[in-house]
Write an enzyme that holds these catalytic residues in place. Structure first.
Site: not given
Length: 324
Positions: A184, A233, A303
């Site tokens: 990520r 998320s 995130e």
């Protein structure tokens, strides 16, 4: 030191620097209209370029002392209540939203192209390996920046090269290795604005690709609150565990602060139940981080990207927990 001013005053101050631009300059643009959370303050000035050439001209025209931030379709973005100072660039679907087949197993997509559209184009072309994009509610620019992934596949596995402009408006071509991908995360310079990327998949049967996309969609509808005002998320998965499991163990499922709630369906999804401010949402996120740290010793990492300024007296600090 540059400080927050009114967007109309900012444009007036800069005079005719932007004459000749074909894109749209909007002062005091309400970011609640852009983000999927439907919360947050304004962008002092938003620019939506007509195409890459127009974006380059804009970047060359903005004096160095003025900050420039780039946002995508707003799916994983939280803008704080006092807004974003300087300029916000948002790539238009018309200028940066196309996807085309450029080789047997290659696709080129603009940075404003929705991930789902790339998955659909790959299906039509019989190119396997892009089904995971069918389940990611974002755009290609964000996927490139964050190495978006789902269902065991990540963006870095498909990227061949990325086209970008730097702060001075000059073009750069970055290889997969140049992107410096991690979980990520991309190591590409923060001031680069991605405009398009070349992707590569593998030969596939259209029936098999469609089945994989259907499975992705069914999974999302079953376990994720996709019809809510959410940013997807909220936290990255910690090593050796899942964020939702740690949140659940810490009593975070369904937790509310103001109009913000951790979804009862999937407790790593933060939602605006209808009245949440950006302050509510970020405070809830930091409260969850505090609870998980106290319960398991794990530091969850955001995130969702948080941008902009707090209202004076309403700052949110890391691991700030409310006694709930």
């Amino acid at each position: 030191m540059y400080s927050l001013v009114d967007g109309e005053a900012l444009l007036k101050k800069l005079g005719d620097r932007f004459s000749g631009l074909r894109g749209r300059l909007t002062p005091n643009m309400g970011m609640e209209k852009v983000t999927w959370f439907r919360a947050g303050g304004p962008a002092e000035v938003m620019f939506q370029p007509a195409d890459e050439e127009d974006l380059s001209a804009f970047l060359k025209a903005v004096p160095d002392e003025y900050p420039i931030l780039t946002v995508g379709i707003g799916s994983n973005l939280l803008v704080r209540d006092a807004g974003i100072r300087g300029f916000v660039v948002r790539l238009s679907a018309k200028g940066f939203g196309e996807v085309e087949r450029v080789g047997d197993m290659q696709l080129r997509a603009g940075a404003a192209t929705p991930d789902k559209r790339v998955a659909a184009a790959a299906l039509e072309a019989g190119i396997a390996g892009f089904h995971f994009y069918h389940g990611i509610p974002g755009g290609i620019g964000g996927a490139l920046r964050m190495n978006a992934g789902a269902n065991g596949v990540e963006t870095r596995e498909r990227v061949v090269e990325v086209r970008a402009l730097d702060r001075k408006g000059d073009v750069h071509i970055l290889s997969n290795a140049d992107m410096g991908y991690g979980y990520r995360h991309s190591g590409a310079a923060n001031d680069l604005i991605f405009t398009s990327a070349l992707f590569e998949g593998a030969p596939g049967d259209r029936g098999d690709i469609q089945s994989a996309m259907d499975a992705v969609q069914q999974h999302r509808e079953t376990v994720q609150p996709i019809r809510e005002k959410t940013g997807g998320s909220t936290f990255k998965n910690p090593e050796g565990s899942s964020a939702w499991k740690e949140i659940d163990k810490a009593g975070g499922r369904g937790l509310m602060i103001g109009g913000a709630q951790m979804s009862p369906m999937h407790c790593n999804f933060m939602i605006n139940t209808g009245t949440a401010s950006a302050h509510d949402l970020e405070t809830l996120g930091e409260t969850i981080r505090s609870r998980v740290l106290q319960n398991s010793g794990i530091k969850l990492h955001w995130e969702i990207k948080r941008l902009g300024l707090f209202r004076p007296g309403h700052e949110v600090h890391e691991f700030m927990g409310q006694l709930l």
